[in-house]
Design a protein around this motif. Structure first.
Motif, PDB file in Angstrom:
ATOM      1  N   UNK A  21     156.735  34.403 -43.506  1.00 34.68           N
ATOM      2  CA  UNK A  21     157.468  35.657 -43.732  1.00 34.68           C
ATOM      3  C   UNK A  21     157.949  36.237 -42.409  1.00 34.68           C
ATOM      4  N   UNK A  22     157.112  36.131 -41.375  1.00 37.25           N
ATOM      5  CA  UNK A  22     157.505  36.632 -40.060  1.00 37.25           C
ATOM      6  C   UNK A  22     158.626  35.784 -39.475  1.00 37.25           C
ATOM      7  N   UNK A  23     158.573  34.472 -39.736  1.00 36.28           N
ATOM      8  CA  UNK A  23     159.634  33.576 -39.259  1.00 36.28           C
ATOM      9  C   UNK A  23     160.970  33.985 -39.863  1.00 36.28           C
ATOM     10  N   UNK A  24     160.980  34.215 -41.175  1.00 38.50           N
ATOM     11  CA  UNK A  24     162.215  34.632 -41.858  1.00 38.50           C
ATOM     12  C   UNK A  24     162.741  35.934 -41.254  1.00 38.50           C
ATOM     13  N   UNK A  25     161.838  36.885 -41.031  1.00 38.52           N
ATOM     14  CA  UNK A  25     162.223  38.185 -40.487  1.00 38.52           C
ATOM     15  C   UNK A  25     162.826  38.045 -39.087  1.00 38.52           C
ATOM     16  N   UNK A  26     162.181  37.247 -38.253  1.00 36.31           N
ATOM     17  CA  UNK A  26     162.645  37.097 -36.868  1.00 36.31           C
ATOM     18  C   UNK A  26     163.944  36.297 -36.783  1.00 36.31           C
ATOM     19  N   UNK A  27     164.095  35.302 -37.646  1.00 39.45           N
ATOM     20  CA  UNK A  27     165.357  34.558 -37.672  1.00 39.45           C
ATOM     21  C   UNK A  27     166.498  35.480 -38.079  1.00 39.45           C
ATOM     22  N   UNK A  28     166.236  36.358 -39.055  1.00 40.77           N
ATOM     23  CA  UNK A  28     167.252  37.335 -39.451  1.00 40.77           C
ATOM     24  C   UNK A  28     167.625  38.240 -38.295  1.00 40.77           C
ATOM     25  N   UNK A  29     166.623  38.677 -37.520  1.00 33.43           N
ATOM     26  CA  UNK A  29     166.898  39.526 -36.354  1.00 33.43           C
ATOM     27  C   UNK A  29     167.748  38.783 -35.329  1.00 33.43           C
TER      28      UNK A  29
END
Length: 288
Positions: free
Chosen positions: A200-208
């Motif tokens: 979930x953190x990976x998805x969030x950071x990739x979006x950023x």
């Protein structure tokens, strides 16, 4: 000499009415609604953009017609529900454009002349945005700078619009180099998320990271959607050449072959073909 058009706009509106006639209309058209036509509208808009970006202006007339038909469709829905008709759409659009171009139509009608009121491009843009902001205020009492950005835009396009809105009220980086620093920060955070194993953190950071990339493009005056479409075409062109080079070496690239370690073409070999595709493009590039 070009042949005079046989049909006019009114004929198109009549055609649309016939297609939607409850008794004698087209069964497919009669089933359509506001919601079902939206995907077709988006597709037609992208086909117009594709024609222009590929320089295929010979087919642009046809694609513009398809896009216009989408507007006619919605106007017909509006007329059937006694909300508005096509002519009211045209009237409202014309009024809005007159209002937003006081440097060209100072008296607010088509016959007025701007005289010496024509401004620079920057002044025109500022005036345009100020008028739009005032229009948004008239529509609702409490207004956010981000109001009115459609939620169903392509994500990259919406990111750009959100950033532009925030920038107009001072929430923006001053220089492109600061955005580059932000990209490096976001990349480091992706590495941390990967190390943690938190998907979930990976998805969030990739979006950023992608959002920051759009911001960089904006600061460099590059339209990110256009840039990515160009890169998509470049990738497709080069990958097709990789496939051709691999086939010429007797190694067809298929999912079945590549899933078998015994027949798989090594990535190193494919990278060599990729570099050859790039060199071939460079050799074939027109001299300017």
């Amino acid at each position: 000499m070009a042949k005079a058009p046989e049909y006019k706009l009114e004929d198109l509106l009549t055609l649309m009415a016939r297609l939607r006639d409850p008794k004698d209309g087209c069964p497919w058209d009669l089933k359509q609604s506001w919601e079902t036509i939206v995907p077709h509208t988006l597709e037609e808009a992208y086909e117009v953009a594709d024609c222009i970006e590929r320089g295929d202006l010979d087919h642009l007339k046809e694609e513009l017609g398809d896009l216009l038909f989408q507007v006619v469709y919605y106007a017909r829905f509006g007329e059937e529900e006694q909300r508005f008709d096509f002519h009211q759409v045209v009237d409202e659009l014309t009024r809005k454009l007159l209002r937003r171009h006081p440097h060209v139509f100072p008296e607010g009608h088509l016959q007025s002349r701007a005289g010496d009121q024509v401004k620079s491009e920057a002044e025109v843009k500022n005036t345009w945005e100020a008028i739009k902001a005032e229009e948004r205020k008239e529509k609702q009492a409490a207004v956010s700078a981000l109001d009115g950005v459609p939620s169903n835009l392509p994500a990259v396009t919406r990111a750009l619009k959100l950033q532009k809105r925030a920038a107009r009220v001072g929430f923006d980086w001053g220089k492109a180099i600061q955005v580059l620093d932000k990209l490096e920060e976001e990349l480091a955070e992706i590495r941390e998320a990967l190390a943690s194993g938190d998907q979930a953190a990976v998805v969030d950071e990739v979006g950023d990271f992608i959002f920051a990339s759009v911001n960089l493009a904006r600061h460099l005056k590059v339209d990110p959607e256009t840039a990515v479409r160009s890169t998509n075409r470049k990738f497709e062109r080069r990958f097709r050449e990789v496939e051709a080079l691999s086939a010429a070496a007797g190694q067809m690239l298929t999912e079945e072959r590549q899933s078998n370690p015994a027949t798989r073409v090594p990535l190193q070999t494919l990278e060599g073909y990729w570099q050859e595709a790039k060199r071939k493009e460079s050799r074939n590039a027109p001299v300017t």
